[in-house]
Design an enzyme around this catalytic site. Structure first.
Site, mmCIF file in Angstrom:
data_model
loop_
_atom_site.group_PDB
_atom_site.id
_atom_site.type_symbol
_atom_site.label_atom_id
_atom_site.label_comp_id
_atom_site.label_asym_id
_atom_site.label_seq_id
_atom_site.Cartn_x
_atom_site.Cartn_y
_atom_site.Cartn_z
ATOM 1 N N HIS A 1 36.487 42.730 40.310
ATOM 2 C CA HIS A 1 35.341 42.429 41.403
ATOM 3 C C HIS A 1 33.846 42.211 41.004
ATOM 4 C CE1 HIS A 1 38.960 44.011 43.398
ATOM 5 N NE2 HIS A 1 38.549 43.483 44.692
ATOM 6 N N ASP B 1 43.340 35.431 44.158
ATOM 7 C CA ASP B 1 42.708 36.454 44.419
ATOM 8 C C ASP B 1 41.370 35.818 45.198
ATOM 9 O OD1 ASP B 1 41.932 39.132 45.080
ATOM 10 O OD2 ASP B 1 42.265 39.914 42.959
#
Length: 598
Positions: free
Chosen positions: A251, A324
Site C-alpha cells: 500500500h 489489487d
C-alpha cells in the site's frame, strides 16, 4: 430507468441465443449437493458472444473496472458524499458513477455501510442503474480485514482458523460469510488470502494468512473456495504470486521477493495451485517484484511473464485475473500517471482493474491505447468475455432483486454466530503458562485490563466483569507515554490481576508497549499478556510468564479469550506460525504447532 426485474427481462432478451427457456438460477441453486457445478449448467458461449457483439468499445472498457462510490444509496446521497463523487468522478451519485463509466463492478467500503437493509437496498439500486449487472464486491476476509461490521457475523480471521488446524472450520467460516454477504446483494468477495506468511515482520499480511505451512494454507484455501461458492459469493484467492515474505507494505511501497524459482514453487505456489484445482473463479495479483519469475523486475500486476507465463500457462488458470487496487503506492510510485497501469495490466494478462488512482485518466487511457493500437480490441474482448462468462456462470446476469424485507433475518443469525463462536473457541492459543496462572478461578479477584485498544480493553473488561470478577479498563494506546505507563502502574496497585493487551510492540514508534509490560511485571502482580493481533508479540515480551494469542481483536475473539481465561473452555489452538527470537541468530522460541492445554 427501468426497474431491476424489467431490466433483467430486457437483458435476457438480448442474450436469448444459447440460453435455456428458463432463467439461469441464482448461484445458490447452481450447485450439486457436493458443491460442484453440474456440467450441463456451464455458461453458454453463444449467449456471451451475442451480448459482447452488441457492446460499444466504451462499454467493454467499463466492464473491466471495479470502482468505489460514495454514499449509502444509489441515487440519494448527502451533500458531503455528492461532493466527493463530484471531485472524483464529476457526477453526484453512485448510480451516475456506474452509468458514466459503464462499470463492470463496484466495491463497498466502510463509508457505504449503514444497516443491512440499507446496504441491500443500495445493491439493488446500483444493479438497477447498470445496463449489464454488476459485480458487487467487498474486502471481507474476516478478523482484521472486515469492511462490514455488526450485525453481520464477524469472523476471527485466517490465522485464527489456521490455529484450529481444521479445514472444515475454514469451509464453515467462508460459507457463513458468503451467505450473509449474498443476503446484502454482494456477489464477489476479495477473499480468501492464500499467502503463506513466513516473515514475522510482514507488515501487510501477517494474521491475514492461514499460516506458514504451504500444505495447511492450501487445504484452508481450498476449503474456503468451496464455502464461498456454496454460500453464493465469488471467491478471490490473493495475492499472486505470493505476498507472504515481504517486509514492505505494498500500500505504501514496492516489495521485492527474493525467493528463487524453486523456493517459490515450494512455498508460494501451492495454495494458488490448490485454489485452481478447486475451480476458483478469480485470482488477485500482487503489487510486488519477483526477479526469479520476471528478471525485468516489473511489478507482478503488470508482468506478462508472471500473469500470463506463470498463472495462465504454467498453472493453467483460465478464470478472471483481478489486479489489487491500482491506486496503491506499489503501483503509483513507479507509474504516477493513472492512464498507464490499466494498459500494462491488461497487456500482462489481467481482466479486472480494481480501483485506479484516477478513474477518468484510467478509462480514457485504456480507450486511447485501443485507438492507438497499443492494445487490441480483441485483447479487450478476451477479458470482457471472461467477465461476462463468470457473471452468467454465477447467475449474476439473471439475478433478481434482493428482498430487503428478509435481510435482517439472514445476517447475524444465532446459528451462524454459534458456528463461528465454536471455531473461535478452538483457536485461542495458550503460548506460555509458566506460573500456572491459568485458568483463573472465578473468585472475584479484581482485574485491570490495560494496554492497546480503547474498544478492546473496555470490551474485555466487560466480559470479565460479567463473570462475577470486578474489572476496570485503562487503555494506554499504541505507543504509551511515560505518563500513561505511570497511570497504569497506579491503577494496577488497586487490582490483583492485570491483563495487558498488545499490538505489534516491535514496530518503530510502538516499542513503549514493551516498557509498559515490563513495568507491570515488576509490580509482583499476576500479569497476563495477550497478543490481540500477532502471536509474534511474545518474542519481545519474553519475561512475561503468561501469554495468549487471539489473532484478532474482534468481539468473538475476545469472548473466546475470556472463556479460556476462566477455564470455561480449554485452549486447543496451536500456533500457525513459528515465533522467532527477537535476537538475530538465536533459536526460535516456539515452533508452529505449539500450544498448551488445561
Amino acid at each position: 430507468m427501468p426497474s431491476l426485474n424489467l431490466r433483467r427481462s430486457i437483458l435476457a432478451g438480448a442474450i436469448t441465443v444459447g440460453l435455456a427457456a428458463a432463467a439461469v438460477p441464482a448461484l445458490a441453486h447452481n450447485l450439486g449437493s457436493d458443491g460442484k457445478e453440474p456440467e450441463k449448467k456451464q455458461p453458454t458461449e453463444q449467449a456471451v458472444t451475442k451480448l459482447l457483439k452488441n457492446m460499444s468499445l466504451e462499454e467493454k472498457i467499463g466492464q473491466l473496472f471495479v470502482g468505489e462510490v460514495y454514499g449509502q444509496d444509489a441515487t440519494t446521497v448527502t451533500e458531503q458524499d455528492a461532493a466527493q463523487n463530484m471531485r472524483n468522478f464529476g457526477v453526484r451519485t453512485p448510480a451516475e458513477v456506474v452509468n458514466k463509466y459503464h462499470l463492470g463492478g463496484v466495491i463497498y467500503f466502510e463509508h457505504n455501510v449503514g444497516t443491512p437493509t440499507q446496504l441491500a437496498t443500495m445493491s439493488n439500486g446500483l444493479q438497477d442503474a447498470a445496463k449489464i449487472p454488476l459485480f458487487v464486491s467487498v474486502d471481507q476476509e474476516g478478523g482484521t480485514v472486515a469492511r462490514i461490521g455488526e450485525p453481520l457475523t464477524q469472523l476471527p480471521g485466517n490465522a485464527a482458523i489456521g490455529a484450529t488446524r481444521k479445514a472444515d472450520n475454514a469451509y464453515t467460516a467462508a460459507k457463513v460469510n458468503s451467505q450473509e454477504l449474498h443476503a446484502l446483494g454482494i456477489n464477489q468477495n476479495y477473499a480468501p488470502d492464500a499467502d503463506v506468511n513466513i516473515n514475522a515482520h510482514n507488515p501487510v499480511i501477517g494474521v491475514r494468512s492461514f499460516g506458514e505451512d504451504p500444505t495447511l494454507v492450501s487445504d484452508m484455501t481450498s476449503a474456503q473456495v468451496r464455502g464461498y461458492r456454496e454460500g453464493g459469493v465469488i471467491a478471490t484467492a490473493k495475492h499472486f504470486p505470493g505476498h507472504g515474505d515481504t517486509a514492505v507494505d505494498s500500500h505504501y511501497g514496492l516489495p521485492v521477493i527474493t525467493h528463487t524459482k524453486e523456493q517459490w514453487k515450494t512455498l508460494d505456489k501451492p495454495p494458488f495451485e490448490a485454489a485452481i484445482k478447486e475451480n476458483i473463479d478469480m485470482i488477485m495479483s500482487a503489487h510486488l517484484v519477483v526477479p526469479a519469475l520476471d528478471p525485468s523486475e516489473e511489478v507482478a500486476t503488470l508482468s506478462q511473464p508472471i500473469l500470463t507465463g506463470q498463472l495462465r500457462k504454467e498453472l493453467g488458470f483460465d478464470g478472471v485475473i483481478v489486479t489489487d487496487a491500482l491506486r496503491m503506492d506499489g503501483i503509483t510510485k513507479k507509474y504516477p500517471d493513472a492512464a498507464i497501469p490499466p494498459v500494462k495490466a491488461i497487456n500482462a494478462g489481467a481482466d479486472q482493474l480494481l480501483l485506479p488512482a484516477n478513474m477518468d485518466d484510467a478509462f480514457n487511457g485504456l480507450l486511447t491505447a485501443v485507438h492507438k493500437n497499443e492494445i487490441s480490441e480483441k485483447r479487450i474482448d478476451e477479458s470482457v468475455t471472461r467477465l461476462l462468462t463468470l457473471k452468467e456462470k454465477r447467475g449474476i446476469l439473471s439475478a433478481t432483486a434482493i428482498d430487503t424485507s428478509t435481510v435482517n433475518h439472514k445476517v447475524g443469525t444465532a446459528e451462524n454466530r454459534a458456528a463461528i463462536a465454536a471455531i473461535t473457541d478452538s483457536s485461542t492459543t495458550l503460548v506460555k503458562n509458566d506460573a500456572g496462572t491459568l485458568p483463573l478461578a472465578a473468585s472475584g479477584r479484581s482485574t485491570l485490563v490495560t494496554g492497546w485498544g480503547e474498544t478492546t480493553t473496555q470490551s474485555l473488561a466487560e466480559k470479565i466483569d460479567a463473570r462475577g470478577t470486578p474489572a476496570d479498563a485503562l487503555a494506554t494506546g499504541i505507543s504509551p507515554t511515560k505518563t500513561q505507563i505511570d497511570e497504569a502502574l497506579r491503577e494496577a496497585s488497586h487490582h490483583e490481576v492485570i491483563v495487558v493487551t498488545t499490538h505489534k510492540p516491535w514496530v518503530d514508534g510502538q516499542t513503549s508497549q514493551q516498557t509498559l509490560v515490563n513495568a507491570l511485571l515488576k509490580t509482583g502482580k499476576t500479569v497476563i499478556v495477550v497478543g490481540v493481533r500477532d502471536p509474534y508479540d511474545i518474542a519481545y515480551l519474553s519475561a512475561a510468564p503468561t501469554f495468549l494469542a487471539t489473532y484478532s481483536y474482534t468481539d468473538v475473539a475476545l469472548e473466546s479469550l475470556t472463556k479460556v481465561l476462566f477455564g470455561e473452555v480449554s485452549p486447543t489452538g496451536v500456533l500457525p506460525v513459528t515465533i522467532p527470537s527477537a535476537e538475530p541468530g538465536e533459536a526460535a522460541l516456539f515452533k508452529a504447532g505449539h500450544g498448551l492445554h488445561y
